[in-house]
Each structure stands twice: as C-alpha cells, then as structure tokens.
Scaffold this motif. Structure first.
Motif, PDB file in Angstrom:
ATOM      1  N   LEU A 101       0.828  -1.205   0.000  1.00 18.35           N
ATOM      2  CA  LEU A 101       0.000   0.000   0.000  1.00 18.35           C
ATOM      3  C   LEU A 101       0.864   1.257   0.000  1.00 18.35           C
ATOM      4  O   LEU A 101       0.554   2.223  -0.703  1.00 18.35           O
ATOM      5  N   MET A 102       1.958   1.247   0.737  1.00 15.11           N
ATOM      6  CA  MET A 102       2.828   2.414   0.793  1.00 15.11           C
ATOM      7  C   MET A 102       3.526   2.673  -0.542  1.00 15.11           C
ATOM      8  O   MET A 102       3.799   3.814  -0.897  1.00 15.11           O
ATOM      9  N   ALA A 103       3.821   1.629  -1.289  1.00 11.71           N
ATOM     10  CA  ALA A 103       4.519   1.780  -2.567  1.00 11.71           C
ATOM     11  C   ALA A 103       3.582   2.128  -3.720  1.00 11.71           C
ATOM     12  O   ALA A 103       4.029   2.631  -4.746  1.00 11.71           O
ATOM     13  N   GLN A 104       2.315   1.864  -3.561  1.00 14.44           N
ATOM     14  CA  GLN A 104       1.361   2.020  -4.661  1.00 14.44           C
ATOM     15  C   GLN A 104       1.308   3.436  -5.250  1.00 14.44           C
ATOM     16  O   GLN A 104       1.338   3.590  -6.471  1.00 14.44           O
ATOM     17  N   PRO A 105       1.236   4.501  -4.456  1.00 16.28           N
ATOM     18  CA  PRO A 105       1.187   5.849  -5.064  1.00 16.28           C
ATOM     19  C   PRO A 105       2.425   6.162  -5.912  1.00 16.28           C
ATOM     20  O   PRO A 105       2.311   6.799  -6.965  1.00 16.28           O
ATOM     21  N   ARG A 106       3.595   5.719  -5.491  1.00 16.33           N
ATOM     22  CA  ARG A 106       4.812   5.968  -6.281  1.00 16.33           C
ATOM     23  C   ARG A 106       4.789   5.178  -7.580  1.00 16.33           C
ATOM     24  O   ARG A 106       5.246   5.649  -8.621  1.00 16.33           O
ATOM     25  N   LEU A 107       4.259   3.963  -7.521  1.00 13.52           N
ATOM     26  CA  LEU A 107       4.128   3.163  -8.741  1.00 13.52           C
ATOM     27  C   LEU A 107       3.146   3.831  -9.702  1.00 13.52           C
ATOM     28  O   LEU A 107       3.413   3.942 -10.902  1.00 13.52           O
ATOM     29  N   GLN A 108       2.026   4.309  -9.168  1.00 11.96           N
ATOM     30  CA  GLN A 108       1.053   5.015 -10.002  1.00 11.96           C
ATOM     31  C   GLN A 108       1.669   6.285 -10.586  1.00 11.96           C
ATOM     32  O   GLN A 108       1.414   6.622 -11.749  1.00 11.96           O
ATOM     33  N   TYR A 109       2.475   6.979  -9.808  1.00 11.34           N
ATOM     34  CA  TYR A 109       3.149   8.186 -10.284  1.00 11.34           C
ATOM     35  C   TYR A 109       4.047   7.871 -11.477  1.00 11.34           C
ATOM     36  O   TYR A 109       4.003   8.559 -12.507  1.00 11.34           O
ATOM     37  N   ALA A 110       4.847   6.820 -11.354  1.00 15.21           N
ATOM     38  CA  ALA A 110       5.746   6.444 -12.446  1.00 15.21           C
ATOM     39  C   ALA A 110       4.965   6.038 -13.694  1.00 15.21           C
ATOM     40  O   ALA A 110       5.329   6.419 -14.816  1.00 15.21           O
ATOM     41  N   LEU A 111       3.889   5.290 -13.500  1.00 13.74           N
ATOM     42  CA  LEU A 111       3.076   4.880 -14.648  1.00 13.74           C
ATOM     43  C   LEU A 111       2.389   6.078 -15.301  1.00 13.74           C
ATOM     44  O   LEU A 111       2.265   6.148 -16.529  1.00 13.74           O
ATOM     45  N   ALA A 112       1.957   7.047 -14.489  1.00 15.87           N
ATOM     46  CA  ALA A 112       1.321   8.244 -15.044  1.00 15.87           C
ATOM     47  C   ALA A 112       2.334   9.097 -15.798  1.00 15.87           C
ATOM     48  O   ALA A 112       2.018   9.674 -16.845  1.00 15.87           O
ATOM     49  N   LYS A 113       3.559   9.185 -15.288  1.00 14.32           N
ATOM     50  CA  LYS A 113       4.603   9.941 -15.989  1.00 14.32           C
ATOM     51  C   LYS A 113       4.929   9.306 -17.343  1.00 14.32           C
ATOM     52  O   LYS A 113       5.284  10.001 -18.287  1.00 14.32           O
ATOM     53  N   ASP A 114       4.796   7.977 -17.434  1.00 17.13           N
ATOM     54  CA  ASP A 114       5.043   7.271 -18.697  1.00 17.13           C
ATOM     55  C   ASP A 114       3.827   7.284 -19.613  1.00 17.13           C
ATOM     56  O   ASP A 114       3.882   6.763 -20.720  1.00 17.13           O
TER      57      ASP A 114
END
Length: 104
Positions: A59-72
């Motif tokens: 859960l803690m890593a999910q926003p950063r993963l979403q951020y990276a996917l959104a940047k791509d």
C-alpha cells in the motif's frame, strides 16, 4: 531472494510429501505432520505477523508506482500530480480507497 524461495520449497518437500502439502498454510502443517506442534505455532504466528506487514508495504509503494506509470503515460495524469509538500495525495487516496473496498 529467489534462491531463498527455492530453498524453502525444497525444505518443505523434504518435510512432507508434496501431495499432502497444505495450500493455505504449508510450513505450519508440515511441522504438525512431523509432530513438531511448537514449531507449527511459531510458523503460524510468523504468517499472521508478516501478512499485514506485506500488505502495508504494498500500500505504501502504490502511489509511487502510479506516479511512475502516469509519468510514462500509462495512467491518467491525475496520478502524477504532486502537492506543494511533495506528496502524492490523489494517488494515495485512490490506492487507499481501493484497498478499503477490497478489504470490506
């Protein structure tokens, strides 16, 4: 890390025939199969303690993963928005809401 998983699988198969290994609770049941009830209790307690930790880390890593996917460009730009303090507030709210829905 994968080597540890393979070693653990070999140990489990060495403790109990593979046809009888429990899909829900492998090591505690294997310890009970060998008559080591005390070790089964420790392994079961370890499973109960580590499961919430793994969920929290995911859960803690999910926003950063979403951020990276959104940047791509793989997710909507909403997930790449950072507030004035550098937090991913919208991504955290979305990820937390999904986890709450799944948990209930």
């Amino acid at each position: 890390l994968s080597v540890l998983y393979v070693v653990a699988a070999f140990v489990l198969v060495g403790m109990q025939p593979w046809e009888e290994i429990s899909a829900e609770s492998g090591f505690p049941e294997a310890f009970r199969y060998n008559g080591w009830g005390w070790a089964a209790q420790i392994a079961a307690a370890g499973e109960v303690i580590t499961l919430p930790v793994v969920v929290l880390i995911c859960l803690m890593a999910q926003p950063r993963l979403q951020y990276a996917l959104a940047k791509d460009g793989l997710l909507p730009k909403l997930f790449s928005e950072v507030d004035s303090t550098g937090n991913l507030k919208k991504g955290t709210i979305v990820a937390g809401s999904v986890v709450i829905l799944v948990a209930t």
